[in-house]
Design an enzyme around this catalytic site. Sequence first.
Site, PDB file in Angstrom:
ATOM      1  CB  CYS A 142      -0.493   0.059   0.874  1.00  0.00           C
ATOM      2  SG  CYS A 142      -2.640   1.435   0.657  1.00  0.00           S
ATOM      3  CE  LYS A 163      -8.958   4.895   3.413  1.00  0.00           C
ATOM      4  NZ  LYS A 163      -9.139   5.406   5.302  1.00  0.00           N
ATOM      5  CG  HIS A 235      -3.939  -3.074   2.891  1.00  0.00           C
ATOM      6  ND1 HIS A 235      -3.213  -2.557   3.994  1.00  0.00           N
ATOM      7  CD2 HIS A 235      -4.792  -1.344   3.150  1.00  0.00           C
ATOM      8  CE1 HIS A 235      -2.561  -1.395   4.022  1.00  0.00           C
ATOM      9  NE2 HIS A 235      -3.458  -0.539   3.674  1.00  0.00           N
ATOM     10  CD  GLU A 237      -2.553  -5.893   5.122  1.00  0.00           C
ATOM     11  OE1 GLU A 237      -1.887  -4.592   5.662  1.00  0.00           O
ATOM     12  OE2 GLU A 237      -2.066  -6.282   3.987  1.00  0.00           O
TER      13      GLU A 237
END
Length: 309
Positions: A142, A163, A235, A237
Amino acid sequence: MPIRVLDELPAVNFLREENVFVMTTSRASGQEIRPLKVLILNLMPKKIETENQFLRLLSNSPLQVDIQLLRIDARESRNTPAEHLNNFYCNFDDICDQNFDGLIVTGAPLGLVEFNDVAYWPQIRQVLEWAKDHVTSTLFVCWAVQAALNILYGIPKQTRTDKLSGVYEHHILHPHALLTRGFDDSFLAPHSRYADFPAALIRDYTDLEILAETEEGDAYLFASKDKRIAFVTGHPEYDAHTLAGEYFRDVEAGLNPEIPYNYFPKNDPQSIPRTTWRSHGNLLFTNWLNYYVYQITPYDLRHMNPTLD
């Protein structure tokens, strides 16, 4: 891959409760094999949560991975106890003379901050330059992708107006690439970023190979041909509830955020989200460890000249 960590690290009990294989240092010392040495530069504010997320993904293979946690921000943390940082993190001066099989540089909530205004920007540059000679393969996640593209390729910061938050569909471009081996033709992964990564920008200004894109044409996964650096703009994770935590945090701050896309059931923030990207995340990190780290790293880390036949 059983990850090897200090016995006292909080992630040990957290991951064992999830049926994740964790090998403590005391047990690993009885096995006469060389573990892979992986350094994690953790730039996230909630460091313990981030440790748990990445260690979960590094744990599912028969080889040992010796994890070392790195910090480069000497400022007092508001989200992680100083005792934890002092006990489990090293400073760059502690490891700068060592070599590592792998390095992971996490994201950071700095999407709207100019690079030169980042308090530890000089240290980021230092670590990335050091990694060229001391690390077999580095994985950027990221915000770290944006930082690395600027430092290594001179690409200016690209920022979205709004965003990007939610769980998005992606498709692979090279089904026979090692990093995407075993991926489904399309897969889901979370994003939470202001950074913008148009695929055309990566193709026009770097020699990196894009391996997977979003349906909107953003680069998601790309890497150098020599396997030394790899980039993931999302992301994978993240836990099931990470996006929810970020959303409600921004609601409480009065930021009026958009509901994360394709995340809450029926788009209802009161519903419990489900993880729809776990298999992808596990396979991505397994492939990186196997094909980008284990297969090319030297047995003796004093001789860093990684190649892949």
